[in-house]
Design an enzyme around this catalytic site. Structure first.
Site, PDB file in Angstrom:
ATOM      1  N   CYS A  77      -3.829  -4.192   0.924  1.00  0.00           N
ATOM      2  CA  CYS A  77      -2.221  -3.757   0.852  1.00  0.00           C
ATOM      3  C   CYS A  77      -1.778  -2.116   0.790  1.00  0.00           C
ATOM      4  CB  CYS A  77      -1.335  -4.402   0.329  1.00  0.00           C
ATOM      5  SG  CYS A  77       0.464  -3.972   0.540  1.00  0.00           S
ATOM      6  N   ARG A  80       1.557  -0.756  -2.026  1.00  0.00           N
ATOM      7  CA  ARG A  80       1.607  -1.137  -3.342  1.00  0.00           C
ATOM      8  C   ARG A  80       2.449  -0.195  -4.205  1.00  0.00           C
ATOM      9  NH1 ARG A  80      -4.380  -2.440  -4.650  1.00  0.00           N
ATOM     10  NH2 ARG A  80      -5.016  -1.285  -2.553  1.00  0.00           N
ATOM     11  N   TRP A 250       7.895  -4.966   3.549  1.00  0.00           N
ATOM     12  CA  TRP A 250       8.464  -4.722   4.821  1.00  0.00           C
ATOM     13  C   TRP A 250       7.362  -4.277   5.911  1.00  0.00           C
ATOM     14  CZ3 TRP A 250      10.646  -2.118   0.459  1.00  0.00           C
ATOM     15  CH2 TRP A 250       9.999  -0.966   0.053  1.00  0.00           C
ATOM     16  N   GLU A 255       1.306  -2.179  12.020  1.00  0.00           N
ATOM     17  CA  GLU A 255       0.991  -3.582  11.883  1.00  0.00           C
ATOM     18  C   GLU A 255       1.482  -3.998  13.242  1.00  0.00           C
ATOM     19  OE1 GLU A 255       1.316  -5.559   7.786  1.00  0.00           O
ATOM     20  OE2 GLU A 255       2.926  -3.870   7.741  1.00  0.00           O
TER      21      GLU A 255
END
Length: 383
Positions: A77, A80, A250, A255
Site C-alpha cells: 500500500c 499509508r 480511497w 488503480e
C-alpha cells in the site's frame, strides 16, 4: 489504496505460540501508546485467558491500535501516511451472515461520506477454537459481475467470473447483464454454507466516467465505484485472526484507470479508446497503448473530481509515501515495502518512489491473504 498482501501461514498452532504472539503485540501496543502503562499485568491476564480458553479477547484500545498498525505495515500500500486516521467499527459480537451483510452495507454508507471518503474498517467476530468467524467471499465489498460466455469475451469484469457463477448457483437471479452489474455479497458464517446478499443501492456510490475534452467518452458508458473496500483479507493481531474485517482507504486513480479498466484480463479498454482517439494500433512503436492509458487515467481523475469524490493521483501519493517513510524512520520504526506495488503502474520513473529500494520485511500486525480466502474470491473452496 493498495490491494493485496503476501500469502500468510495460518493461525498459531499451539497455545504457547499464541501466547508468544499475543505478548509480542501487547508489548508493541504499550510501547507505542505510553498511556497504556506497564504491560506486565495485561500480559499475565492474557496468558491466563489463553490457558483457560485457548484464545483471548482484545480490548477496544488493542483492536484500534492493531488495525491501524496493520495498515501501517501493509507492504503493498502506497497510501499509508494517514494510517492513524483509520476509523474502527467494532462488530466483534456479530458472527451471523445476515448481520454481517447489513453491517457491510452500513460500512459502505459511512465510508462514502457524501464523497469525502473515510478510511474505515469493520471488524467482525474472530476465529475461535470452538467456532470459525464469518467469511466474506468477495474480494471487495463492491465488485462488478463477470458473466462468462462460450462465444466471446465475458460481459462485465472477467476477474469476477468465478464468484459470479457461484452467486448464480446459490440462487442470485443475476443483474440486467451490463458491464457494471453490482455483485451480491457472498457470506459464510459458522455453519460453513455460503449465502448471497444483494447490496442496497444507497450503499454503493458510483462515479460515471467522462473525459475533460473528448465528448465521445461519455458514450462508452463507463463507471466505477468510489470505495475500494477489501473484504477477503484476514486482520491478524497478536495471533488472533479476524477473517471478516472489510477495510478501505480511497482510490488512487491508476488503480482504476491503469489496472481495473485497462488490464487485458479485466476490461481491456485501451484498444477501444485508442480507436476513438484515431491512433495507429497496428504498431506498438506508435505508443498507442501509452497515449490511450494516459487519457483513460485523465478521465478517471477528472470524473471523480467533478463528482466531488475523493481520489488521489500517483504523483501526489508517491511524494506522500516518502513523507511516510521519513516520518516512520524518525520514530525509529522500520517500513516494509514491495517495490513492484509501490511504484505506480504508469509513469513509474517520473515518480520519486521509483528511484530507491525498499526492505520487503512483512511486519505484524498485518492484513494477509490466506490461500483459502483467495480460492473463495474465485468462487471456489481450497482443498
Amino acid at each position: 489504496m493498495g490491494h493485496s498482501e503476501p500469502q500468510a501461514a495460518g493461525p498459531p498452532a499451539t497455545r504457547g505460540e499464541l501466547a508468544e504472539e499475543a505478548e509480542e503485540f501487547i508489548r508493541l501496543h504499550h510501547r507505542e501508546e505510553p498511556s497504556a502503562g506497564d504491560p506486565a499485568a495485561r500480559i499475565a491476564a492474557v496468558h491466563a485467558e489463553i490457558e483457560a480458553t485457548g484464545t483471548y479477547r482484545h480490548t477496544r484500545a488493542e483492536l484500534v491500535h492493531g488495525a491501524r498498525v496493520a495498515w501501517r505495515n501493509s507492504n503493498r500500500c502506497i497510501g499509508r501516511l494517514y494510517w492513524r486516521s483509520l476509523r474502527i467499527r467494532d462488530r466483534r459480537h456479530i458472527d451471523d451472515a445476515d448481520s454481517v451483510a447489513r453491517e457491510a452495507a452500513e460500512h459502505l454508507r459511512e465510508a462514502n461520506n457524501g464523497g469525502r471518503i473515510r478510511p474505515l474498517i469493520t471488524v467482525f467476530a474472530p476465529d475461535a477454537p470452538d467456532r470459525p468467524g464469518p467469511r466474506i467471499w468477495n474480494e471487495q465489498l463492491v465488485r462488478y459481475a463477470g458473466y462468462a460466455s462460450e462465444y466471446g469475451p465475458a460481459v462485465g469484469d472477467p476477474r469476477n467470473a468465478g464468484i459470479t457463477e457461484l452467486a448464480l448457483r446459490l440462487g442470485w437471479p443475476g443483474g440486467p447483464g451490463t458491464h457494471f452489474d453490482l455483485l451480491p455479497l457472498v457470506i459464510e458464517d459458522g455453519d460453513g454454507k455460503p449465502r448471497w446478499f444483494e447490496l442496497p443501492r444507497d450503499a454503493v456510490l458510483e462515479v460515471e466516467l467522462r473525459h475533460p475534452e473528448q465528448s465521445w467518452y461519455a458514450g462508452l458508458g463507463l463507471r466505477w465505484h468510489a470505495v475500494p473496500a477489501i473484504a477477503n483479507m484476514c486482520l491478524e493481531i497478536g495471533g488472533i485472526c479476524y477473517p471478516a474485517a472489510p477495510f478501505n482507504g480511497w482510490y488512487m486513480g491508476t488503480e482504476i484507470g491503469a489496472r481495473n479498466l485497462a488490464d487485458t484480463d479485466r476490461y481491456d479498454l485501451l484498444p477501444r479508446i485508442a480507436e476513438q482517439l484515431g491512433l495507429d494500433t497496428t504498431n506498438d512503436r506508435s505508443l498507442w497503448k501509452d497515449r490511450a492509458l494516459v487519457e483513460l487515467n485523465r478521465a478517471v481523475l477528472h470524473s471523480f473530481d467533478l463528482a466531488g469524490v475523493t481520489v488521489t493521483d500517483h504523483h501526489t501519493e508517491s511524494r506522500r509515501f516518502l513523507t511516510h517513510l521519513d516520518r516512520e524512520q524518525s520514530r525509529g520504526r522500520s517500513v516494509g515495502a514491495d517495490w513492484s506495488w509501490i511504484v505506480p503502474p504508469i509513469s513509474g520513473s517520473a515518480t520519486p518512489v521509483f528511484h530507491r529500494t525498499y526492505d520487503p520485511t512483512q511486519w505484524r500486525p498485518a492484513y494477509v491473504h490466506h490461500p483459502e480466502a483467495t480460492a473463495r474470491a474465485s468462487g471456489e473452496r481450497s482443498a
